[in-house]
Design a protein around this motif. Structure first.
Motif, PDB file in Angstrom:
ATOM      1  N   HIS A   1       0.656  -1.308  -0.049  1.00  0.00           N
ATOM      2  CA  HIS A   1      -0.088   0.002  -0.099  1.00  0.00           C
ATOM      3  C   HIS A   1       0.868   1.343   0.058  1.00  0.00           C
ATOM      4  CE1 HIS A   1      -4.026  -1.273   0.317  1.00  0.00           C
ATOM      5  NE2 HIS A   1      -3.809  -2.508   1.059  1.00  0.00           N
ATOM      6  N   SER A   2       2.086   1.096   0.962  1.00  0.00           N
ATOM      7  CA  SER A   2       2.728   2.409   0.712  1.00  0.00           C
ATOM      8  C   SER A   2       3.323   2.846  -0.576  1.00  0.00           C
ATOM      9  CB  SER A   2       3.942   2.186   2.018  1.00  0.00           C
ATOM     10  OG  SER A   2       4.770   3.280   2.372  1.00  0.00           O
ATOM     11  N   VAL A   3       3.818   1.796  -1.257  1.00  0.00           N
ATOM     12  CA  VAL A   3       4.556   1.960  -2.502  1.00  0.00           C
ATOM     13  C   VAL A   3       3.443   2.488  -3.635  1.00  0.00           C
ATOM     14  CG1 VAL A   3       5.292   0.872  -4.660  1.00  0.00           C
ATOM     15  CG2 VAL A   3       6.357   0.205  -2.403  1.00  0.00           C
ATOM     16  N   ALA A   4       2.300   1.862  -3.442  1.00  0.00           N
ATOM     17  CA  ALA A   4       1.271   1.997  -4.515  1.00  0.00           C
ATOM     18  C   ALA A   4       0.625   3.643  -4.208  1.00  0.00           C
ATOM     19  CB  ALA A   4      -0.052   1.338  -4.563  1.00  0.00           C
ATOM     20  N   SER A   5       0.528   4.011  -2.844  1.00  0.00           N
ATOM     21  CA  SER A   5       0.173   5.373  -2.609  1.00  0.00           C
ATOM     22  C   SER A   5       1.067   6.447  -2.556  1.00  0.00           C
ATOM     23  CB  SER A   5      -0.423   5.398  -1.099  1.00  0.00           C
ATOM     24  OG  SER A   5      -1.429   4.367  -0.880  1.00  0.00           O
TER      25      SER A   5
ATOM     26  N   CYS B   1       5.605   4.961   4.910  1.00  0.00           N
ATOM     27  CA  CYS B   1       5.313   6.483   4.573  1.00  0.00           C
ATOM     28  C   CYS B   1       4.262   6.849   4.016  1.00  0.00           C
ATOM     29  CB  CYS B   1       6.661   6.697   4.072  1.00  0.00           C
ATOM     30  SG  CYS B   1       7.042   6.151   2.372  1.00  0.00           S
ATOM     31  N   ARG B   2       3.791   6.141   3.115  1.00  0.00           N
ATOM     32  CA  ARG B   2       2.290   6.331   2.635  1.00  0.00           C
ATOM     33  C   ARG B   2       1.238   5.420   2.694  1.00  0.00           C
ATOM     34  NH1 ARG B   2       1.959  10.686   3.490  1.00  0.00           N
ATOM     35  NH2 ARG B   2       2.401  12.619   2.203  1.00  0.00           N
ATOM     36  N   SER B   3       1.537   4.443   3.602  1.00  0.00           N
ATOM     37  CA  SER B   3       0.478   3.283   3.603  1.00  0.00           C
ATOM     38  C   SER B   3      -0.879   4.047   4.132  1.00  0.00           C
ATOM     39  CB  SER B   3       0.880   2.275   4.749  1.00  0.00           C
ATOM     40  OG  SER B   3      -0.031   1.165   4.801  1.00  0.00           O
TER      41      SER B   3
ATOM     42  N   THR C   1       0.666   5.273   8.634  1.00  0.00           N
ATOM     43  CA  THR C   1       1.976   4.859   8.869  1.00  0.00           C
ATOM     44  C   THR C   1       2.135   3.854  10.186  1.00  0.00           C
ATOM     45  OG1 THR C   1       2.481   7.244   8.576  1.00  0.00           O
ATOM     46  CG2 THR C   1       4.234   5.957   9.567  1.00  0.00           C
ATOM     47  N   SER C   2       2.007   4.035  11.379  1.00  0.00           N
ATOM     48  CA  SER C   2       2.452   3.123  12.397  1.00  0.00           C
ATOM     49  C   SER C   2       1.216   2.744  12.950  1.00  0.00           C
ATOM     50  CB  SER C   2       3.367   3.903  13.188  1.00  0.00           C
ATOM     51  OG  SER C   2       4.525   3.973  12.963  1.00  0.00           O
ATOM     52  N   SER C   3       0.418   3.505  13.501  1.00  0.00           N
ATOM     53  CA  SER C   3      -0.724   3.093  14.149  1.00  0.00           C
ATOM     54  C   SER C   3      -2.078   3.731  14.104  1.00  0.00           C
ATOM     55  CB  SER C   3      -0.360   3.294  15.699  1.00  0.00           C
ATOM     56  OG  SER C   3      -0.301   4.465  16.065  1.00  0.00           O
ATOM     57  N   VAL C   4      -3.053   3.328  14.614  1.00  0.00           N
ATOM     58  CA  VAL C   4      -4.506   3.986  14.826  1.00  0.00           C
ATOM     59  C   VAL C   4      -4.252   5.246  15.845  1.00  0.00           C
ATOM     60  CG1 VAL C   4      -6.788   4.019  14.921  1.00  0.00           C
ATOM     61  CG2 VAL C   4      -5.762   2.148  13.709  1.00  0.00           C
ATOM     62  N   ARG C   5      -4.495   6.420  15.405  1.00  0.00           N
ATOM     63  CA  ARG C   5      -4.186   7.579  16.264  1.00  0.00           C
ATOM     64  C   ARG C   5      -5.687   7.938  16.732  1.00  0.00           C
ATOM     65  NH1 ARG C   5       0.912   8.345  17.890  1.00  0.00           N
ATOM     66  NH2 ARG C   5       2.500   7.866  16.301  1.00  0.00           N
ATOM     67  N   ASP C   6      -5.800   8.177  17.980  1.00  0.00           N
ATOM     68  CA  ASP C   6      -7.071   8.614  18.435  1.00  0.00           C
ATOM     69  C   ASP C   6      -6.749   9.928  19.294  1.00  0.00           C
ATOM     70  OD1 ASP C   6      -6.338   7.857  20.930  1.00  0.00           O
ATOM     71  OD2 ASP C   6      -6.786   5.980  20.862  1.00  0.00           O
ATOM     72  N   ILE C   7      -7.941  10.611  19.817  1.00  0.00           N
ATOM     73  CA  ILE C   7      -7.848  11.503  20.823  1.00  0.00           C
ATOM     74  C   ILE C   7      -8.739  10.983  22.130  1.00  0.00           C
ATOM     75  CG2 ILE C   7      -8.879  13.867  21.268  1.00  0.00           C
ATOM     76  CD1 ILE C   7      -8.870  14.336  18.288  1.00  0.00           C
ATOM     77  N   SER C   8      -7.724  10.843  23.055  1.00  0.00           N
ATOM     78  CA  SER C   8      -8.176   9.919  24.102  1.00  0.00           C
ATOM     79  C   SER C   8      -8.947  11.032  25.165  1.00  0.00           C
ATOM     80  CB  SER C   8      -7.378   9.437  24.868  1.00  0.00           C
ATOM     81  OG  SER C   8      -6.273  10.346  25.528  1.00  0.00           O
ATOM     82  N   VAL C   9      -9.751  10.754  26.103  1.00  0.00           N
ATOM     83  CA  VAL C   9     -10.288  11.262  27.316  1.00  0.00           C
ATOM     84  C   VAL C   9      -9.344  11.995  28.080  1.00  0.00           C
ATOM     85  CG1 VAL C   9     -11.881  11.315  29.140  1.00  0.00           C
ATOM     86  CG2 VAL C   9     -12.640   9.936  27.031  1.00  0.00           C
ATOM     87  N   GLY C  10      -8.161  11.375  28.283  1.00  0.00           N
ATOM     88  CA  GLY C  10      -7.427  12.067  28.991  1.00  0.00           C
ATOM     89  C   GLY C  10      -6.646  12.985  28.443  1.00  0.00           C
ATOM     90  N   SER C  11      -6.369  12.960  26.993  1.00  0.00           N
ATOM     91  CA  SER C  11      -5.833  14.059  26.331  1.00  0.00           C
ATOM     92  C   SER C  11      -6.663  15.260  26.076  1.00  0.00           C
ATOM     93  CB  SER C  11      -5.414  13.886  24.903  1.00  0.00           C
ATOM     94  OG  SER C  11      -6.526  13.410  24.188  1.00  0.00           O
ATOM     95  N   VAL C  12      -7.899  15.126  26.052  1.00  0.00           N
ATOM     96  CA  VAL C  12      -8.941  16.337  26.161  1.00  0.00           C
ATOM     97  C   VAL C  12      -8.910  16.923  27.545  1.00  0.00           C
ATOM     98  CG1 VAL C  12     -11.209  16.849  26.145  1.00  0.00           C
ATOM     99  CG2 VAL C  12     -10.229  15.267  24.375  1.00  0.00           C
ATOM    100  N   ARG C  13      -8.816  15.989  28.591  1.00  0.00           N
ATOM    101  CA  ARG C  13      -8.959  16.441  30.004  1.00  0.00           C
ATOM    102  C   ARG C  13      -7.831  17.355  30.271  1.00  0.00           C
ATOM    103  NH1 ARG C  13     -10.184  12.001  32.378  1.00  0.00           N
ATOM    104  NH2 ARG C  13     -12.350  12.395  32.405  1.00  0.00           N
ATOM    105  N   MET C  14      -6.776  16.945  29.810  1.00  0.00           N
ATOM    106  CA  MET C  14      -5.327  17.760  30.010  1.00  0.00           C
ATOM    107  C   MET C  14      -5.076  18.841  29.021  1.00  0.00           C
ATOM    108  SD  MET C  14      -2.489  14.745  31.042  1.00  0.00           S
ATOM    109  CE  MET C  14      -2.398  14.053  29.836  1.00  0.00           C
TER     110      MET C  14
END
Length: 511
Positions: free
Chosen positions: A121-125, A161-163, A260-273
């Motif tokens: 996928h990275s190559v093709a994208s 890099c582009r997956s 790229t590496s992982s599924v990123r999210d916006i956690s409750v903790g990050s919103v609280r802080m």
């Protein structure tokens, strides 16, 4: 030569129907895209603590890897700081491979089949991203998001890099920043009683007793499974999930896709802080003598689910004076400035001075090319820095106490007094990331660091910066370790230095 046609063929087939004008250019870009991803993969194979690599040793003008199963893998002499796609083929027991996906599949290592799919996928994208660039160029960027959209190749060292698994060709063209689309963010009203809000959520995103959350259209379609009656025009930035509202803030959206590496999210903790961390970072930045600004978090909101949350941040452009430009470090290669050794050394001096001062106080920035921006004078001089996205910094409470700085109400993985962890965070992102990618090679980086070293502040961390191997995330090993949470680290030879031969394997270093 071995090739894996699956991902490449899928995109080619979609282009025939969707964008036949790009089909020929896409095919022409595939060899270069394979080399770019293979170069990143070769960096990992030659420098990461992969458990199935027994030894690494010089062989002629290249490097030989002896695998535990008795096979041998040979390729060019590695430069872990190089960014050009200089690896066009490697040989596994004499068979030549130019396709990184096929190579990873044939290595037959644990979890390698999944990574091979992602590499395809990275190559093709990547080929699609390169094919979609205007043939005649785009002129000089004016707005902040225009700089972001010029970064075509993605992460300079990650094989993924582009997956973008889960994104069709139509969705890549509609949402990926390098294709320069306008994106209509959905506006989803949520009862205020069901929403945690910190900071100052704007009136324009409130509707009576409801909080209106900006939602990425991919998230709305694939995860939330709903449409939004109202929308907000925006331009996607490098991270794809963060977008710039014209003449307004940057909006970080929830986007439950693996990028790229992982599924990123916006956690409750990050919103609280969020508000507390923003105020704290602004306080620390004021101790750099005006050399650093941190974009303020204006507001953050979550429904309690990482699938539906948003963060509003200042645009870095607010820190530009008349005639000045704010450029992401990842886009500095587009300016041509780094071709000057003197300019590169000056930029290294600025970035390391700021990073070391904050580290001494107790804050390690994740200063990679996406988070770190530089304010340029009309003549191109690097004047000061701008940092954004505080989610992955590290804070050392003991260091704060030594300098009489009160520790705010922070919690979780952001806090650590582990000196190694703090140094890895800064040096791994700044030296092995931003400065290396800007320099483009080990020799250029070595020269810049040598020139800058004499003027760096004599902090307790300076000897480690100047004398020890350079820490770097083992990005490929992390993708091959699905059961492990957190970062895995390796060490790169100091820029300009040759590693000892033969190179003994450095075992995984877990946090």
């Amino acid at each position: 030569m071995h090739r894996s046609p699956t991902a490449e063929a899928e995109i080619a087939d979609e282009l025939v129907t969707l964008r036949p004008d790009l089909a020929g250019r896409y095919a022409a870009e595939l060899p270069g895209a394979r080399a770019a991803v293979l170069t990143r993969l070769w960096r990992a194979l030659t420098h990461e603590p992969l458990p199935w690599v027994e030894r690494r040793e010089p062989a002629g003008e290249g490097r030989l890897l002896r695998l535990r199963d008795g096979r041998r893998l040979y390729g060019p002499a590695p430069d872990p700081y190089a960014t050009a796609g200089y690896v066009t083929a490697v040989r596994l027991d004499g068979a030549a491979y130019e396709d990184p996906a096929r190579l990873m599949a044939d290595l037959q290592v644990p979890h390698g089949a999944d990574l091979a799919c992602e590499l395809g996928h990275s190559v093709a994208s990547l080929a699609l991203s390169r094919a979609g660039q205007p043939a005649g160029g785009q002129g000089t960027p004016v707005r902040d998001w225009e700089w972001e959209q010029r970064v075509v190749d993605g992460h300079p060292y990650h094989p993924n890099c582009r997956s973008r698994p889960g994104f069709s060709v139509a969705e890549q063209l509609a949402y990926a920043p390098e294709h320069r689309p306008g994106v209509e963010l959905g506006l989803l009203p949520v009862p205020a009683a069901e929403c945690l809000v910190t900071g100052e959520w704007p009136r324009s995103l409130r509707d009576g007793g409801r909080v209106v959350l900006p939602v990425h259209p991919w998230q709305a379609a694939h995860v939330l499974k709903r449409s939004c009656a109202e929308t907000l025009a925006a331009h996607p930035l490098m991270s794809l999930r963060t977008l710039a509202v014209p003449d307004g803030p940057h909006v970080k959206t929830a986007l439950s896709a693996r990028l790229t590496s992982s599924v990123r999210d916006i956690s409750v903790g990050s919103v609280r802080m969020a508000a507390t961390l923003s105020d704290f970072a602004e306080q620390l930045a004021s101790r750099t003598g005006g050399l650093l600004h941190v974009t303020r978090t204006l507001g953050a909101a979550t429904t309690g689910s990482p699938d539906l949350a948003a963060v509003l941040r200042e645009s870095p452009q607010v820190y530009a004076g008349p005639g000045e430009r704010v450029v992401p470090v990842a886009a500095l290669g587009l300016t041509g400035l780094a071709r000057s050794p003197a300019w590169l050394a000056g930029f290294a001096r600025l970035a390391l001075t700021v990073g070391l001062r904050l580290l001494e106080l107790g804050v390690a920035l994740e200063a990679h090319g996406q988070n770190l921006l530089v304010v340029l004078s009309p003549e191109g001089e690097a004047l000061r820095l701008v940092y954004r996205d505080l989610a992955d910094i590290r804070v050392g409470p003991a260091r704060l106490v030594r300098h009489g700085i009160a520790l705010p109400e922070l919690s979780g993985r952001i806090l650590t007094d582990d000196v190694t962890a703090l140094r890895r965070k800064l040096f791994g992102s700044l030296v092995a990331g931003s400065l290396a990618a800007t320099a483009g090679s080990g020799p250029a980086l070595a020269a810049a660091l040598e020139t800058a070293a004499a003027d760096l502040p004599p902090t307790p961390d300076l000897p480690a910066l100047l004398a020890e191997p350079v820490p770097a995330k083992a990005l490929t090993l992390m993708r091959l370790s699905p059961g492990h949470s957190g970062d895995i680290w390796t060490e790169l030879p100091r820029p300009g230095a040759l590693p000892p031969a033969p190179v003994e394997l450095i075992r995984p270093q877990m946090p």
